[in-house]
Design an enzyme around this catalytic site. Structure first.
Site, PDB file in Angstrom:
ATOM      1  CD  GLU A   1      -2.993  -1.491   2.026  1.00  0.00           C
ATOM      2  OE1 GLU A   1      -4.048  -2.005   1.684  1.00  0.00           O
ATOM      3  OE2 GLU A   1      -2.754  -1.136   3.206  1.00  0.00           O
TER       4      GLU A   1
HETATM    5  C1  HEC Z   1      -4.324  -0.560  -2.158  1.00  0.00           C
HETATM    6  C2  HEC Z   1      -5.701  -0.549  -1.687  1.00  0.00           C
HETATM    7  C3  HEC Z   1      -6.030   0.127  -0.390  1.00  0.00           C
HETATM    8  C4  HEC Z   1      -5.618   1.358   0.062  1.00  0.00           C
HETATM    9  C5  HEC Z   1      -4.650   2.322  -0.602  1.00  0.00           C
HETATM   10  C6  HEC Z   1      -6.291   1.592   1.321  1.00  0.00           C
HETATM   11  N1  HEC Z   1      -7.105   0.533   1.613  1.00  0.00           N
HETATM   12 FE1  HEC Z   1      -8.355   0.412   3.184  1.00  0.00          FE
HETATM   13  N2  HEC Z   1      -8.692  -1.520   2.750  1.00  0.00           N
HETATM   14  C7  HEC Z   1      -8.180  -2.201   1.670  1.00  0.00           C
HETATM   15  C8  HEC Z   1      -8.368  -3.630   1.861  1.00  0.00           C
HETATM   16  C9  HEC Z   1      -7.944  -4.728   0.918  1.00  0.00           C
HETATM   17  C10 HEC Z   1      -9.010  -3.777   3.108  1.00  0.00           C
HETATM   18  C11 HEC Z   1      -9.302  -5.076   3.837  1.00  0.00           C
HETATM   19  C12 HEC Z   1      -7.984  -5.450   4.511  1.00  0.00           C
HETATM   20  C13 HEC Z   1      -8.077  -6.496   5.579  1.00  0.00           C
HETATM   21  O1  HEC Z   1      -9.153  -6.729   6.080  1.00  0.00           O
HETATM   22  O2  HEC Z   1      -7.027  -7.079   5.918  1.00  0.00           O
HETATM   23  C14 HEC Z   1      -9.196  -2.440   3.646  1.00  0.00           C
HETATM   24  C15 HEC Z   1      -9.818  -2.159   4.838  1.00  0.00           C
HETATM   25  C16 HEC Z   1     -10.037  -0.878   5.327  1.00  0.00           C
HETATM   26  C17 HEC Z   1     -10.819  -0.563   6.496  1.00  0.00           C
HETATM   27  C18 HEC Z   1     -11.509  -1.563   7.415  1.00  0.00           C
HETATM   28  C19 HEC Z   1     -12.992  -1.589   7.234  1.00  0.00           C
HETATM   29  C20 HEC Z   1     -13.621  -2.611   8.140  1.00  0.00           C
HETATM   30  O3  HEC Z   1     -14.822  -2.823   8.039  1.00  0.00           O
HETATM   31  O4  HEC Z   1     -12.910  -3.242   8.933  1.00  0.00           O
HETATM   32  C21 HEC Z   1     -10.796   0.790   6.643  1.00  0.00           C
HETATM   33  C22 HEC Z   1     -11.488   1.620   7.713  1.00  0.00           C
HETATM   34  C23 HEC Z   1      -9.978   1.316   5.572  1.00  0.00           C
HETATM   35  N3  HEC Z   1      -9.537   0.273   4.782  1.00  0.00           N
HETATM   36  C24 HEC Z   1      -9.643   2.642   5.416  1.00  0.00           C
HETATM   37  C25 HEC Z   1      -8.558   3.046   4.653  1.00  0.00           C
HETATM   38  C26 HEC Z   1      -7.880   4.319   4.797  1.00  0.00           C
HETATM   39  C27 HEC Z   1      -8.270   5.401   5.780  1.00  0.00           C
HETATM   40  C28 HEC Z   1      -6.869   4.329   3.897  1.00  0.00           C
HETATM   41  C29 HEC Z   1      -5.826   5.392   3.707  1.00  0.00           C
HETATM   42  C30 HEC Z   1      -5.019   5.696   4.886  1.00  0.00           C
HETATM   43  C31 HEC Z   1      -6.945   3.062   3.158  1.00  0.00           C
HETATM   44  N4  HEC Z   1      -7.954   2.311   3.677  1.00  0.00           N
HETATM   45  C32 HEC Z   1      -6.131   2.724   2.090  1.00  0.00           C
HETATM   46  C33 HEC Z   1      -7.569  -1.629   0.580  1.00  0.00           C
HETATM   47  C34 HEC Z   1      -6.948  -0.388   0.608  1.00  0.00           C
END
Ligand code: HEC
Ligand code: HEC
Length: 331
Positions: free
Chosen positions: A134
């Site tokens: 990421e």
């Molecule tokens: C490259 C893609 C990517 C980026 C960039 C990214 N995310 Fe995510 N996000 C994901 C994925 C895939 C998951 C699930 C990961 C897991 O559960 O291990 C996730 C999960 C989450 C969740 C959890 C939701 C839940 O119901 O538990 C949150 C909140 C979130 N992201 C916010 C953010 C924020 C704020 C940022 C920037 C700081 C960000 N994400 C950047 C792909 C991304």
């Protein structure tokens, strides 16, 4: 275990379809007040300046190592708060380990991520910053870049006395996250007493969602997000699917306890209708298929096709509005 106990203790809840329509009624109709699913409410008391700053940071590509990735790269706020990949592309030609969760309503979940490894939104943001697939960077690097921006250099100290710090960046983004509640869904309007807000099919689907026992795991205002449960209570999901991965171990990767193998945080179904593909592996394309797999693996049942369609119709009534607009892809 917890969920099976809940399942057993669930009394069949009945409700009348004849409640009089009162769209402005602030209170739930008496007979719907004790439903296992409750309407979503906007988060109160958020600082609007922090929220706006957090929204800007959420979309800022400079957070990524090569100024090439923002939170919004994977979480599209104008659509469903996620993406439509089975597993999103990460940095340098990688593929992420699991399906992207939506950021809408995520502040209501008791832990963040499929395996619940982040206790709150602030911790969740930390993991994105250092994750090699990421942002692949460090806080000092991000802070250094943001300090070059005259607008941030002016705005941060107006809101946070300490100026641009990791804590404050996390706090601003988390404040924005907490504002992402999808209110006023057809189902919530129904719960509030507007009996015409959803179709007879959706009402029947909700009844089935309760009587089959889906609600034992998917409940509360976020229709999930508050329990850890094994995927494959009655049938081995992974044996059927094949190709086991590290991520399939779920919560075991966090606790190292044998009983946590294949245990996941029950996902919210609030936006399920808008966030295909399904499951942590993103392996299932349609909601109907996801429902059928759930019945088989989590409840040990085969649900007839017509009931599956009714449950799907109920799930389609759950997404609400954000900033006065219905969610979902706009062509
Ligand atoms: C490259 C893609 C990517 C980026 C960039 C990214 N995310 Fe995510 N996000 C994901 C994925 C895939 C998951 C699930 C990961 C897991 O559960 O291990 C996730 C999960 C989450 C969740 C959890 C939701 C839940 O119901 O538990 C949150 C909140 C979130 N992201 C916010 C953010 C924020 C704020 C940022 C920037 C700081 C960000 N994400 C950047 C792909 C991304
Ligand atoms: C014993 C607890 C349990 C029961 C009962 C249960 N679920 Fe689930 N559900 C889960 C878990 C855990 C997951 C996440 C599985 C994964 O991908 O790791 C899930 C995932 C889902 C998903 C996919 C969500 C997404 O965003 O990918 C849908 C849809 C769903 N469930 C619907 C249902 C329906 C409909 C029923 C009733 C027929 C039901 N569930 C019964 C625990 C349960």
């Amino acid at each position: 275990m917890l969920c099976l106990l809940t399942l057993l203790s669930l009394s069949p809840v009945t409700f009348s379809d004849e409640v009089s329509p009162k769209s402005t009624a602030p209170l739930l109709q008496p007979d719907l007040r004790h439903e296992p699913i409750q309407p979503l409410r906007p988060t109160e008391g958020l600082n609007p300046h922090k929220l706006r700053l957090g929204e800007r940071l959420f979309h800022d590509l400079r957070l990524g190592r090569n100024n090439d990735m923002a939170c919004s790269s994977c979480h599209n706020i104008k659509d469903n708060g996620a993406d439509h990949h089975a597993r999103a592309p990460g940095r340098d030609g990688t593929i992420l380990d699991v399906n992207t969760l939506t950021v809408f309503n995520s502040s209501l979940n008791h832990r963040q991520f499929w395996d619940g490894r982040a206790r709150n939104l602030e911790e969740q943001i930390d993991t994105v910053v250092i994750n090699a697939k990421e942002f692949a960077t460090t806080w000092p690097t991000i802070i250094g870049k943001l300090e070059q921006d005259t607008d941030y250099a002016r705005t941060f100290p107006e809101i946070y006395p300490e100026g641009i710090t990791a804590d404050n960046i996390r706090n601003a983004i988390a404040t924005f996250m907490r504002s992402l509640i999808t209110i006023n869904s057809p189902f919530d309007r129904f719960l509030r007493g507007d009996s015409n807000a959803i179709s007879q099919e959706a009402k029947a689907g909700y009844r089935l969602f309760k009587t089959y026992g889906c609600v034992a795991c998917h409940q509360g205002s976020n229709v999930g997000g508050n329990l850890f449960v094994k995927l494959g209570v009655f049938k081995d999901y992974f044996a059927v699917r094949g190709n086991p991965t590290h991520a399939d171990l779920g919560r075991f990767n966090v606790t190292g306890k044998a009983r946590d193998r294949h245990v996941f945080r029950v996902p919210s179904l609030r936006l399920a209708a808008l966030t295909p593909p399904y499951f942590h592996d993103g392996s299932v394309t349609t909601l109907a298929e996801a429902v059928s797999i759930m019945a088989e693996h989590q409840l040990g049942r085969t649900i007839p096709g017509q009931d599956i369609l009714r449950i799907v119709t109920f799930l389609e009534s759950l997404p609400g509005e954000y900033r006065g607009q219905p969610l979902g892809h706009k062509p």
